[in-house]
Design a protein around this motif. Structure first.
Motif, PDB file in Angstrom:
ATOM      1  N   ILE A 328       6.918   7.766   5.342  1.00 13.25           N
ATOM      2  CA  ILE A 328       5.639   8.442   5.150  1.00 13.25           C
ATOM      3  C   ILE A 328       4.867   7.911   3.935  1.00 13.25           C
ATOM      4  N   PRO A 329       5.480   7.726   2.759  1.00 11.94           N
ATOM      5  CA  PRO A 329       4.708   7.172   1.635  1.00 11.94           C
ATOM      6  C   PRO A 329       4.154   5.781   1.916  1.00 11.94           C
ATOM      7  N   ARG A 330       4.903   4.953   2.654  1.00 11.64           N
ATOM      8  CA  ARG A 330       4.425   3.613   2.987  1.00 11.64           C
ATOM      9  C   ARG A 330       3.236   3.667   3.942  1.00 11.64           C
ATOM     10  N   LEU A 331       3.266   4.620   4.874  1.00 13.59           N
ATOM     11  CA  LEU A 331       2.124   4.786   5.774  1.00 13.59           C
ATOM     12  C   LEU A 331       0.888   5.234   4.998  1.00 13.59           C
ATOM     13  N   ALA A 332       1.081   6.093   4.021  1.00 15.73           N
ATOM     14  CA  ALA A 332      -0.044   6.550   3.197  1.00 15.73           C
ATOM     15  C   ALA A 332      -0.652   5.396   2.412  1.00 15.73           C
ATOM     16  N   LEU A 333       0.166   4.507   1.881  1.00 15.59           N
ATOM     17  CA  LEU A 333      -0.338   3.357   1.137  1.00 15.59           C
ATOM     18  C   LEU A 333      -1.175   2.438   2.019  1.00 15.59           C
ATOM     19  N   ALA A 334      -0.878   2.432   3.328  1.00 15.09           N
ATOM     20  CA  ALA A 334      -1.630   1.591   4.268  1.00 15.09           C
ATOM     21  C   ALA A 334      -2.868   2.293   4.812  1.00 15.09           C
ATOM     22  N   GLY A 335      -3.152   3.505   4.312  1.00 14.87           N
ATOM     23  CA  GLY A 335      -4.327   4.236   4.771  1.00 14.87           C
ATOM     24  C   GLY A 335      -4.136   4.963   6.077  1.00 14.87           C
ATOM     25  N   LEU A 336      -2.893   5.211   6.459  1.00 18.75           N
ATOM     26  CA  LEU A 336      -2.589   5.843   7.743  1.00 18.75           C
ATOM     27  C   LEU A 336      -2.142   7.291   7.603  1.00 18.75           C
TER      28      LEU A 336
END
Length: 460
Positions: A328-336
Motif C-alpha cells: 500500500i505505501p508503494r502504491l501511494a508513492l506512485a499516485g495510486l
C-alpha cells in the motif's frame, strides 16, 4: 439418527460435543426468493448468435463441446446487464441457451427470470419422504466422503465439523450418516458407499477425485462433489466449490459494476492466486475491460505502470494481507492511493492486529455471509470460534463450506426446481442448469484495521 464412521475408528468426543453445542445455537435455513415477469421480445444479435451455438453444444461432447460453451459464455459476457436480463427473460421454455444465460446472470449476482430448465439435468429424490413446506427434503441414508486420516485430514476437519453443525442443528427428520475415509482412494470409498445402501453421497474433496468419478458418466447414487472438475457433473449430480476462479469472476464483476475497466494486478506466485488472476483477466476481457499489467508483490516502484497511456482505473490484489500491508505505501508513492482496490479472500491471511491492518482500510474483498454479518442458521462466528477451534481463523471458511454442503444436500430438490437461493454461511447459494452450485459472496472491507461488511456491496 447419529452419524457413523467407516472404517471403524474412535469418535473424537470433543468435536462431537462442540458440534452439538453449536447446533443448539443454530436456527433454520432462510430462503431468498427472486421473481420477475417473463416477456417475449426481439433478441439482440449477440443472443441470436449464442442461441445457434447452444443448439450445437446440445449435440456435442468432450473438447468440442467445451470449445462451443466457451464461445457462448464469451458472447454472453459481452452483453450489459440490462440486455442480458431482457434477452434471458425472452427465451422460451426449453430453449438450450436459457441455462447458459441464467448462469451468466447468477455470476453477476442478478436474479433469474424463471427457474432453470431441467430437461437435461434432473434431480431424482428417490424414496425420500415428501418435502416440507420450505423445501427441506434430505436423503434417507447419506454417505460423506472425506480424508479422515493422512495428510489431508487436517484440512477436511473443519469441513466435517461445519457439516455436522448443520446436521445437528436441524430438528426435523435427519438421515443416517456414515463417514467414509478417502485417504486410500475416493473411488473405492464411493463404491463402498453404494454397496452399503446409501441413497446420496457428499464428497470427495479432491479435484482429481471428483473428475475420476464424473468421468464414469451415469452414477448409481447421485452425489454432491465438494470440488469442481474439468468434467461437468453427470445428470442428477452436483458440484460445490470455493474455487479461486469464482473469486476472480466476482472481483471482475465488482469492478465492472463500478466503472473500472483498466485494472493493474499485483499477484503472488502460488497456484490459488494465479488461478484467481487468470479468471479475472478472462472475465474483464469478455466484458470490454483489460488487465494493464500483472506484477509481482515484490515490485518496488509502481510509477511506470501508473504512467502508461490510458491510465489505471483500479487495482486487484491477489496477495495475502501481510504482503498487502507492504504494498500500500508503494502504491501511494506512485499516485495510486485513491484508486479502487479489490482483493481475493486471502487478504485476511496474516491480519488480525488492527494497529497494523489500518493500512488496508478501504480494500474490498469477497467474504462469507456468516463471518461478515451473520446468518440466522448459525451462531455468531466469534461464539463458534470460542467453542470449536476448527471454526476460527482460516479454518472458518472451510467450516462454513461444510455447513453449506449440508444445506445443499437437504435442499437440493428445492434448488433444482426453483429460482430461489438459500442464504448459506459462504454466501447466497443457487444451482445452475448444469449441476454447478453458484455462490454469490458477501463483500467486506477494512475500517480502522478491522474487517467489516462493505455497505455499498448489496448482496443480490
Amino acid at each position: 439418527m447419529s452419524p457413523t464412521f467407516s472404517p471403524a475408528r474412535p469418535r473424537p468426543l470433543a468435536w462431537m460435543l462442540a458440534a452439538l453445542l453449536l447446533a443448539l445455537l443454530a436456527g433454520c435455513a432462510t430462503v431468498e426468493t427472486s421473481s420477475g415477469p417473463v416477456s417475449r421480445m426481439t433478441l439482440s444479435a449477440t443472443m441470436v448468435q449464442a442461441e445457434t451455438l447452444a443448439n450445437q453444444a446440445a449435440t456435442q461432447k468432450g473438447a468440442q463441446r467445451r470449445q462451443t460453451v466457451d464461445q457462448i459464455e464469451a458472447l454472453l459476457s459481452g452483453l450489459d446487464n440490462a440486455t442480458l436480463q431482457r434477452d434471458a427473460a425472452a427465451l422460451p421454455a426449453g430453449n438450450p441457451l436459457y441455462n447458459y444465460a441464467g448462469r451468466a446472470l447468477l455470476r453477476r449476482g442478478l436474479p433469474l427470470p424463471r427457474p432453470f430448465d431441467r430437461s437435461a439435468w434432473q434431480f431424482d429424490a428417490g424414496n425420500r419422504p415428501p418435502a416440507d413446506s420450505d423445501g427441506y427434503r434430505p436423503p434417507v441414508k447419506l454417505a460423506v466422503l472425506l480424508p479422515l486420516s493422512g495428510n489431508l485430514a487436517t484440512a477436511a476437519a473443519p469441513v466435517r465439523d461445519g457439516f455436522l453443525t448443520g446436521y445437528y442443528g436441524e430438528t426435523r427428520r435427519r438421515p443416517e450418516v456414515t463417514f467414509y475415509d478417502t485417504s486410500t482412494g475416493a473411488i473405492a470409498a464411493y463404491d463402498r458407499a453404494v454397496a452399503e445402501g446409501n441413497d446420496f453421497v457428499v464428497g470427495p474433496l479432491g479435484r482429481d477425485e471428483v473428475g475420476a468419478l464424473f468421468n464414469r458418466g451415469t452414477l448409481p447414487v447421485p452425489m454432491l462433489a465438494l470440488n469442481r472438475a474439468q468434467v461437468p457433473p453427470p445428470a442428477g449430480n452436483a458440484s460445490f466449490s470455493l474455487s479461486p476462479e469464482d473469486e476472480g469472476i466476482a472481483a471482475a464483476e465488482f469492478l465492472l459494476d463500478r466503472g473500472a475497466h483498466s485494472v493493474l494486478v499485483i499477484g503472488a506466485e502460488d497456484d490459488t492466486q494465479r488461478r484467481a488472476v487468470a479468471s479475472l483477466r478472462e472475465r474483464l476481457a469478455e466484458r470490454g475491460g483489460v488487465v494493464t499489467d500483472v506484477v509481482g508483490e515484490g515490485t518496488a516502484d509502481f510509477a511506470p505502470f501508473a504512467a502508461k497511456p490510458g491510465g489505471i482505473d483500479a487495482i486487484f490484489l491477489a496477495t495475502r494481507g501481510s504482503a498487502a500491508r507492504q504494498l500500500i505505501p508503494r502504491l501511494a508513492l506512485a499516485g495510486l492511493a485513491g484508486k479502487p482496490r479489490v482483493a481475493t479472500s486471502q487478504l485476511l491471511s496474516g491480519t488480525g492486529k488492527a494497529e497494523e491492518d489500518r493500512v488496508l482500510d478501504g480494500i474490498a474483498f469477497p467474504s462469507e455471509s456468516w463471518t461478515t454479518h451473520g446468518i440466522r442458521n448459525l451462531p455468531p462466528a466469534v461464539s463458534a470460534a470460542a467453542i470449536l477451534p476448527n471454526a476460527k481463523g482460516p479454518a472458518a471458511r472451510l467450516f462454513g463450506f461444510g455447513y453449506d454442503a449440508w444445506l445443499i444436500t437437504a435442499y437440493l430438490e428445492r434448488l433444482a426446481t426453483s429460482a430461489t437461493g438459500i442464504e448459506g454461511a459462504t454466501g447466497v447459494l443457487r444451482i445452475d442448469g448444469f449441476g454447478n452450485v453458484q455462490r454469490t459472496p458477501a463483500w467486506s472491507t477494512f475500517s480502522n484495521g478491522i474487517a467489516v461488511p462493505l455497505a455499498s456491496a448489496t448482496q443480490r
